[in-house]
Design an enzyme around this catalytic site. Structure first.
Site, PDB file in Angstrom:
ATOM      1  CD  GLU A 107     -16.502 -16.781  22.954  1.00 42.33           C
ATOM      2  OE1 GLU A 107     -16.548 -15.757  23.652  1.00 42.33           O
ATOM      3  OE2 GLU A 107     -16.825 -16.793  21.751  1.00 42.33           O
TER       4      GLU A 107
ATOM      5  CG  HIS B 288     -18.898 -12.908  26.708  1.00 43.29           C
ATOM      6  ND1 HIS B 288     -19.825 -11.923  26.904  1.00 43.29           N
ATOM      7  CD2 HIS B 288     -18.813 -13.104  25.363  1.00 43.29           C
ATOM      8  CE1 HIS B 288     -20.286 -11.529  25.719  1.00 43.29           C
ATOM      9  NE2 HIS B 288     -19.692 -12.226  24.776  1.00 43.29           N
TER      10      HIS B 288
ATOM     11  CG  HIS C 151     -24.716 -13.454  23.631  1.00 42.72           C
ATOM     12  ND1 HIS C 151     -24.144 -13.859  24.814  1.00 42.72           N
ATOM     13  CD2 HIS C 151     -23.707 -13.008  22.859  1.00 42.72           C
ATOM     14  CE1 HIS C 151     -22.823 -13.662  24.750  1.00 42.72           C
ATOM     15  NE2 HIS C 151     -22.537 -13.162  23.569  1.00 42.72           N
TER      16      HIS C 151
ATOM     17  CG  ASP D 291     -21.523 -14.159  19.980  1.00 45.46           C
ATOM     18  OD1 ASP D 291     -21.477 -13.160  20.724  1.00 45.46           O
ATOM     19  OD2 ASP D 291     -20.611 -14.987  19.888  1.00 45.46           O
TER      20      ASP D 291
ATOM     21  CD  GLN E 194     -13.958  -8.772  23.799  1.00 46.59           C
ATOM     22  OE1 GLN E 194     -14.783  -8.730  22.922  1.00 46.59           O
ATOM     23  NE2 GLN E 194     -13.538  -9.912  24.326  1.00 46.59           N
TER      24      GLN E 194
ATOM     25  CG  HIS F   4     -20.837  -8.948  21.001  1.00 44.43           C
ATOM     26  ND1 HIS F   4     -20.114  -8.616  22.121  1.00 44.43           N
ATOM     27  CD2 HIS F   4     -21.129 -10.265  21.127  1.00 44.43           C
ATOM     28  CE1 HIS F   4     -19.967  -9.692  22.900  1.00 44.43           C
ATOM     29  NE2 HIS F   4     -20.569 -10.710  22.313  1.00 44.43           N
TER      30      HIS F   4
HETATM   31 ZN   LIG Z   1     -20.516 -12.864  22.798  1.00 42.99          ZN
END
Ligand SMILES: [Zn+2]
Length: 410
Positions: free
Chosen positions: A210, A207, A54, A306, A149, A56
């Site tokens: 969160e 996701h 995971h 992440d 996102q 980005h």
């Molecule tokens: Zn993430």
């Protein structure tokens, strides 16, 4: 064919390892006798190369160009908009490439990167990361997850872009249901993601929750949908912070559903430790999902990097050894069994979530390996050494040498 002689394996045993082409062909005491070249590795630890399940890569290393914000998830997402509008394929590719290269030098040879897919950046993040992945195909395997996102219902046009991203080569369907504005939209977001995954026969990596708000419960929606569609073992849920704030009986029920659906949980403590709980006074939440309970129930849990110096997190350098150490602090991992769990969370667990069949320190696996200048995994965690050598598909991909000097006057 080549061999490593007398390595320490993670279980403490000493063995030789033979690699032929891109595969491990033998592991055992003395099996390298007669194989040439063979390197003596006495006192050193051999691990399978790490898997970052995971990360980005599209937004890595942009932090210095962002305005200051309040440090929350929402603040970071908002602060990135301006920069995301200015992304070019080359700009994304160059930043992604430097993180891939750094990761390989630190022992990671497989990465699954979320890439933003929304009406701000379009498909530029995907194209940039795919370009970097192709440019680094000699040293690492990088796969992409199409990640909405900005939401799907909140961002009209994003669903069509998600379809285009899959058509353009994104490997996995992402999602972010808790980002929608109400429960009905969250449920619809989950349904849309599963529709897309089924239609293109892709796995899902979303996701999920969160947030500190224990009333946000999209993990259960994801688990219900996976069970309903019999999408067993094909879903990974990342972050899952709010599960920690939910009532115990509710959490128990959802953990059981995750187990039955074969859902993997990507805990990302390194980022969530700085993002979550900022508004708390008194008992301050630290963004950790229920690692101990998920583990006790038998759910597959991985730790991801992440973020690398982006709007969410000012640190990160592609070191899964660092990720494991910080996660161990966050999740109270201290016993030998706990530390073995931390190793699994950056190796076998992400490989399982990714459904890799050729991974690991075993005969027949692809020879993605790393040699560390310490005798054990416990010492690797404590001392955080650079790997001396890293191999990708049986070929040396990176080497590190460190020279330290101490000057005494007597
Ligand atoms: Zn993430």
């Amino acid at each position: 064919m080549w061999a490593l002689r007398d390595v320490f394996l993670p279980d403490g045993h000493v063995a030789d390892v033979i690699v032929d082409g891109d595969r491990i062909t033998a592991i055992g005491p003395g099996v390298a006798g007669g194989v040439s070249p063979a390197t003596d590795c006495s006192g050193k630890l051999l691990l399978a190369a790490y898997v970052d399940g995971h990360v980005h890569l599209d937004k890595a290393l942009i932090r210095d160009e962002l305005r200051e914000h309040d440090g929350t998830l929402a603040g970071a997402i908002d602060a990135i908009h301006e920069r995301k509008r200015r992304y070019t394929v080359q700009d994304v590719s160059e930043r992604a490439r430097s993180v891939i290269e750094a990761s390989v030098q630190l022992g990671t040879t497989r990465m699954r990167s979320h890439v933003d897919v929304d009406t701000i950046g379009g498909l530029t993040p995907l194209e940039g990361v795919m370009d970097a992945a192709a440019g680094c195909a000699d040293i690492a395997e990088v796969r992409t997850i199409a990640f909405p996102q900005e939401g799907l219902l909140r961002d009209p046009g994003a669903y069509e872009l998600m379809e285009a991203a899959i058509e353009a080569g994104a490997d996995v369907v992402g999602g972010m249901p808790h980002w929608e504005l109400d429960e009905a939209s969250q449920r619809e977001h989950v349904r849309l993601c599963f529709d897309l995954a089924e239609r293109y026969d892709r796995d899902l990596d979303m996701h999920v929750d969160e947030t500190d708000d224990g009333a946000v419960r999209t993990l259960e929606m994801v688990a219900d949908e996976a069970l309903r569609r019999r999408y067993m073992g094909r879903v990974c849920a990342g972050h899952v912070c709010s599960l920690a704030a939910a009532p115990q009986d509710y959490a128990d029920r959802v953990i059981d559903k995750c187990l039955r659906a074969g859902i993997s949980i990507a805990a990302n403590p390194v980022t969530n430790l700085v993002l979550q709980g900022r508004a708390d006074r008194g008992l301050v939440r630290r963004g950790m999902t229920r690692v101990a309970e998920l583990r006790a129930a038998g759910v597959n849990i991985l730790f991801g990097q992440d973020c690398v110096k982006d709007g969410f997190y000012p640190f990160g350098r592609g070191s899964m050894l660092e990720v494991a150490l910080i996660s161990a602090h966050a999740a109270h991992l201290t016993s030998r069994a706990d530390l073995a769990f931390a190793l699994r969370a950056v190796t076998e667990a992400p490989a399982q979530a990714w459904r890799l069949t050729d991974y690991g320190l075993k005969v027949g696996a692809r020879a993605d390996l790393q040699l560390l200048p310490v005798p054990s995994w416990e010492e690797a965690l404590r001392l955080q050494p650079l790997p001396e050598k890293v191999w990708f598909s049986g070929r040396m991909a990176a080497e590190n040498t460190v020279e330290s000097k101490l000057y005494r006057s007597r």
